[in-house]
Design a protein around this motif. Structure first.
Motif, PDB file in Angstrom:
ATOM      1  N   ASN A  78       0.844  -1.189   0.000  1.00  0.00           N
ATOM      2  CA  ASN A  78       0.000   0.000   0.000  1.00  0.00           C
ATOM      3  C   ASN A  78       0.885   1.247   0.000  1.00  0.00           C
ATOM      4  O   ASN A  78       1.481   1.605   1.018  1.00  0.00           O
ATOM      5  CB  ASN A  78      -0.923  -0.009   1.220  1.00  0.00           C
ATOM      6  CG  ASN A  78      -1.964   1.087   1.168  1.00  0.00           C
ATOM      7  OD1 ASN A  78      -1.651   2.250   0.940  1.00  0.00           O
ATOM      8  ND2 ASN A  78      -3.213   0.717   1.385  1.00  0.00           N
ATOM      9  N   SER A 138      -0.014   4.404  -0.438  1.00  0.00           N
ATOM     10  CA  SER A 138      -0.611   5.539   0.279  1.00  0.00           C
ATOM     11  C   SER A 138      -0.216   5.507   1.751  1.00  0.00           C
ATOM     12  O   SER A 138       0.179   6.532   2.321  1.00  0.00           O
ATOM     13  CB  SER A 138      -2.137   5.511   0.135  1.00  0.00           C
ATOM     14  OG  SER A 138      -2.520   5.625  -1.214  1.00  0.00           O
ATOM     15  N   PHE A 156      -8.893   7.293  -0.809  1.00  0.00           N
ATOM     16  CA  PHE A 156      -8.177   6.699  -1.943  1.00  0.00           C
ATOM     17  C   PHE A 156      -6.916   5.999  -1.464  1.00  0.00           C
ATOM     18  O   PHE A 156      -6.137   6.567  -0.696  1.00  0.00           O
ATOM     19  CB  PHE A 156      -7.814   7.789  -2.952  1.00  0.00           C
ATOM     20  CG  PHE A 156      -6.941   7.308  -4.086  1.00  0.00           C
ATOM     21  CD1 PHE A 156      -7.474   6.582  -5.130  1.00  0.00           C
ATOM     22  CD2 PHE A 156      -5.582   7.579  -4.092  1.00  0.00           C
ATOM     23  CE1 PHE A 156      -6.683   6.139  -6.170  1.00  0.00           C
ATOM     24  CE2 PHE A 156      -4.774   7.148  -5.124  1.00  0.00           C
ATOM     25  CZ  PHE A 156      -5.330   6.419  -6.168  1.00  0.00           C
ATOM     26  N   ASN A 157      -6.722   4.761  -1.903  1.00  0.00           N
ATOM     27  CA  ASN A 157      -5.505   3.999  -1.593  1.00  0.00           C
ATOM     28  C   ASN A 157      -4.915   3.446  -2.889  1.00  0.00           C
ATOM     29  O   ASN A 157      -5.627   2.834  -3.693  1.00  0.00           O
ATOM     30  CB  ASN A 157      -5.814   2.840  -0.649  1.00  0.00           C
ATOM     31  CG  ASN A 157      -5.938   3.286   0.791  1.00  0.00           C
ATOM     32  OD1 ASN A 157      -4.945   3.498   1.475  1.00  0.00           O
ATOM     33  ND2 ASN A 157      -7.171   3.455   1.257  1.00  0.00           N
ATOM     34  N   LEU A 158      -3.609   3.672  -3.077  1.00  0.00           N
ATOM     35  CA  LEU A 158      -2.900   3.155  -4.246  1.00  0.00           C
ATOM     36  C   LEU A 158      -1.985   2.024  -3.792  1.00  0.00           C
ATOM     37  O   LEU A 158      -1.167   2.208  -2.886  1.00  0.00           O
ATOM     38  CB  LEU A 158      -2.083   4.260  -4.914  1.00  0.00           C
ATOM     39  CG  LEU A 158      -1.336   3.857  -6.188  1.00  0.00           C
ATOM     40  CD1 LEU A 158      -2.324   3.467  -7.290  1.00  0.00           C
ATOM     41  CD2 LEU A 158      -0.436   4.995  -6.665  1.00  0.00           C
ATOM     42  N   LEU A 189      -0.790  -2.199 -10.648  1.00  0.00           N
ATOM     43  CA  LEU A 189      -1.253  -1.214  -9.681  1.00  0.00           C
ATOM     44  C   LEU A 189      -2.746  -1.385  -9.461  1.00  0.00           C
ATOM     45  O   LEU A 189      -3.490  -1.704 -10.385  1.00  0.00           O
ATOM     46  CB  LEU A 189      -0.971   0.214 -10.168  1.00  0.00           C
ATOM     47  CG  LEU A 189       0.480   0.669 -10.235  1.00  0.00           C
ATOM     48  CD1 LEU A 189       0.574   2.027 -10.903  1.00  0.00           C
ATOM     49  CD2 LEU A 189       1.084   0.735  -8.832  1.00  0.00           C
ATOM     50  N   GLU A 190      -3.170  -1.127  -8.221  1.00  0.00           N
ATOM     51  CA  GLU A 190      -4.592  -1.145  -7.874  1.00  0.00           C
ATOM     52  C   GLU A 190      -4.944   0.184  -7.219  1.00  0.00           C
ATOM     53  O   GLU A 190      -4.297   0.598  -6.252  1.00  0.00           O
ATOM     54  CB  GLU A 190      -4.899  -2.290  -6.912  1.00  0.00           C
ATOM     55  CG  GLU A 190      -6.344  -2.300  -6.422  1.00  0.00           C
ATOM     56  CD  GLU A 190      -6.540  -3.184  -5.218  1.00  0.00           C
ATOM     57  OE1 GLU A 190      -6.891  -4.362  -5.414  1.00  0.00           O
ATOM     58  OE2 GLU A 190      -6.337  -2.698  -4.076  1.00  0.00           O
ATOM     59  N   ALA A 191      -5.966   0.877  -7.741  1.00  0.00           N
ATOM     60  CA  ALA A 191      -6.479   2.108  -7.149  1.00  0.00           C
ATOM     61  C   ALA A 191      -7.834   1.785  -6.528  1.00  0.00           C
ATOM     62  O   ALA A 191      -8.757   1.365  -7.221  1.00  0.00           O
ATOM     63  CB  ALA A 191      -6.619   3.197  -8.203  1.00  0.00           C
ATOM     64  N   PHE A 241     -12.541  -0.816  -6.824  1.00  0.00           N
ATOM     65  CA  PHE A 241     -11.148  -0.813  -7.262  1.00  0.00           C
ATOM     66  C   PHE A 241     -11.043  -0.821  -8.783  1.00  0.00           C
ATOM     67  O   PHE A 241     -11.910  -1.341  -9.489  1.00  0.00           O
ATOM     68  CB  PHE A 241     -10.376  -2.001  -6.669  1.00  0.00           C
ATOM     69  CG  PHE A 241     -10.665  -3.340  -7.303  1.00  0.00           C
ATOM     70  CD1 PHE A 241     -10.009  -3.745  -8.464  1.00  0.00           C
ATOM     71  CD2 PHE A 241     -11.589  -4.199  -6.734  1.00  0.00           C
ATOM     72  CE1 PHE A 241     -10.264  -4.970  -9.042  1.00  0.00           C
ATOM     73  CE2 PHE A 241     -11.851  -5.435  -7.310  1.00  0.00           C
ATOM     74  CZ  PHE A 241     -11.195  -5.817  -8.466  1.00  0.00           C
ATOM     75  N   GLU A 255      -7.924  -1.862 -11.480  1.00  0.00           N
ATOM     76  CA  GLU A 255      -6.621  -2.535 -11.488  1.00  0.00           C
ATOM     77  C   GLU A 255      -6.093  -2.682 -12.908  1.00  0.00           C
ATOM     78  O   GLU A 255      -6.849  -2.941 -13.840  1.00  0.00           O
ATOM     79  CB  GLU A 255      -6.741  -3.914 -10.844  1.00  0.00           C
ATOM     80  CG  GLU A 255      -5.430  -4.704 -10.845  1.00  0.00           C
ATOM     81  CD  GLU A 255      -5.567  -6.070 -10.199  1.00  0.00           C
ATOM     82  OE1 GLU A 255      -4.974  -7.033 -10.734  1.00  0.00           O
ATOM     83  OE2 GLU A 255      -6.272  -6.176  -9.177  1.00  0.00           O
TER      84      GLU A 255
END
Length: 387
Positions: free
Chosen positions: A121, A123, A135-137, A186-188, A199, A201
Motif C-alpha cells: 500500500n 498511500s 483513496f488507496n494506491l 497497480l490497484e487504485a 477498485f 486494477e
C-alpha cells in the motif's frame, strides 16, 4: 536453501512485530484508532489485450478475476488470485515475401491463471495510515501458472499446408498446456464504506514465447498480455478499532480523627523583603514536524504542542510565536505557501483547545522561501517559541 529460510524467518519476525505494535491514529477530538490485520475478498471483470501482430481492437477479449487475501500490516498484504477467460492471437496482412497474397486471420483460446501476489500500500507507506482515507494506491508483484486450453481455432488455421508455411505456427499447441508466468501492476481503491471499496486494477503478465502458438521475432522471446479490471473489494472483518481510554483512577477519601488544635504562639512580624528583579525564565522551543503534503498533526508531534501549552499555563505572562514552513525540494510556491500556513494554523488551533487565549499567540508562515534546517525533510515543520 539456507538463505531462503533466513529470508522467510525475517519476514515472519517483521509480521509478528507489526501485529504486536499496530499503528495508531488520533483524531482532532482526541479519539484514537488502531489498525487491525484483516482478510479481504475481491471480484472484478474487464478487458484483456494480448500482444500480437494485428490491430489492437482485434486482440481485445473479456477477462475476470477473483482474489482472496490478507492485510498483515498497514503497508504489506498478500493475496491468492485467479485470472481467467480468453486470449487472442492473429496476423494482419502478413506476407512471407514481396508479391505474396496478404494473409489475415485471428484466433482465440481460453486460459485460467491462478497465482499469488505480494501487495504494498503506497498511500500508507508514504502518507502514514489513516483509517478513513478515501483513496488507496497499491502496487503488487507476483506470479503463478497459466493453464491454456481450447486452442482449436489456431489448430484449424494450421490445418492448411499454406498456413503452416506462411503463418509460422512454430509453437502450435493443442489440448491443455501449463506455463509459469510473472506479473506486476497497480490497484487504485476508492473507499465506499468500512467494508466495501471500488477498485480499478491494471496488470501486465509475461509468459514463454509458446503461449500464442507463434515464434516471436522480438529479441526478448516472450509473450505478453495486459489486463484492465474494475470491481469490488470486501473487507472480511474490522480493519480498524477504537483504542480504549485508560481506566479512571478511583480516589479514596481518607477520614482522619480530629486532633486538638495546637496553641498558637504569636511570632513577631518580619519586615517585607523587597524583590529587586524578576526571576528569569528560559524560553521554550518545540519543532512540530509534519509528513509530506500534510497539515494534519501526528499523535507523536501533538505531545510537543501540549508541552508548549503547559509552559504557557505555568508562566501566565509568557507568549508564543508559531511559524510554519514547507520544504523547497517538492511542490511549488503556491502549494508550499498553503502547506506552511496550514501547519501553523493546525498548531494554533491545538493551543487554543488547551485554553491558551488568542492574545498570547502570534503566528506566521514562510512557505519554502526560508529553510530552517539543512535536511530537506525536516523543513516540513511548524516551529513554536514560547517566552
Amino acid at each position: 536453501m539456507k538463505r531462503t529460510k533466513t529470508i522467510l524467518t525475517a519476514v515472519l519476525l517483521m509480521l509478528c512485530t507489526a501485529a504486536q505494535a499496530q499503528p495508531k491514529f488520533r483524531m482532532a477530538d482526541g479519539t484514537k484508532y488502531e489498525f487491525r490485520p484483516h482478510g479481504f475478498l475481491s471480484v472484478g471483470g474487464g478487458v484483456q489485450h494480448t500482444l500480437g501482430e494485428t490491430k489492437i481492437q482485434k486482440l481485445l477479449s473479456p477477462n475476470a478475476q477473483l482474489g482472496l487475501g490478507y492485510q498483515f500490516t498497514t503497508v504489506f498484504g498478500a493475496r491468492l488470485q485467479a485470472n481467467a477467460w480468453q486470449s487472442k492471437g492473429g496476423w494482419n496482412g502478413h506476407r512471407a515475401k514481396i508479391g505474396d497474397t496478404p494473409l489475415t486471420a485471428e484466433y482465440k483460446y481460453n486460459y485460467v491463471a491462478p497465482g499469488i501476489d505480494l501487495m504494498f500500500n503506497l498511500s500508507n507507506l508514504f502518507c502514514s495510515w489513516y483509517p478513513f482515507r478515501t483513496f488507496n494506491l497499491t502496487a503488487f508483484i507476483g506470479g503463478g501458472a497459466n493453464i491454456g486450453f481450447n486452442n482449436k481455432e489456431a489448430v484449424a488455421i494450421a490445418g492448411t499446408v499454406k498456413a503452416v508455411d506462411e503463418y509460422d505456427l512454430t509453437y502450435l499447441w493443442d489440448g491443455t498446456k501449463v506455463r509459469p508466468y510473472g506479473r506486476a501492476g497497480l490497484e487504485a481503491a476508492f473507499r465506499l464504506s468500512d467494508i466495501v471499496s471500488l477498485f480499478i486494477e491494471g496488470n501486465a503478465n509475461i509468459l514463454s514465447d509458446k503461449y500464442n502458438s507463434k515464434k516471436s521475432e522480438r529479441k526478448l522471446k516472450s509473450d505478453w498480455y495486459f489486463n484492465a479490471l474494475v470491481g469490488l473489494k470486501f473487507n472480511l472483518g474490522r480493519c480498524y478499532g477504537k483504542v480504549a481510554p485508560p481506566p479512571a483512577v478511583t480516589t479514596v477519601e481518607v477520614v482522619q480523627t480530629p486532633q486538638p488544635e495546637p496553641e498558637v504562639v504569636p511570632v513577631p512580624a518580619e519586615e517585607p523583603v523587597q524583590v529587586l528583579e524578576e526571576v528569569m525564565v528560559e524560553p521554550l522551543r518545540r519543532d512540530v514536524f509534519f509528513q509530506i503534503n500534510q497539515t494534519k498533526m501526528l499523535y507523536c508531534e501533538a505531545v510537543k504542542v501540549k508541552e508548549v501549552a503547559d509552559y504557557l499555563m505555568q508562566y501566565p505572562k509568557s507568549k508564543v510565536t508559531v511559524t510554519g514552513y514547507a520544504d523547497a525540494g517538492t511542490g511549488n510556491d503556491r502549494i508550499n505557501d498553503r502547506l506552511a500556513a496550514g501547519r501553523a494554523d493546525t498548531v494554533v488551533k491545538a493551543l487554543k483547545r488547551y485554553g491558551i487565549s488568542a492574545d498570547r499567540i502570534s503566528y506566521d508562515s514562510k512557505g519554502a522561501r526560508v529553510q530552517p534546517f539543512e535536511k530537506n525533510v525536516l523543513n516540513r515543520v511548524a516551529i513554536c517559541v514560547a517566552e
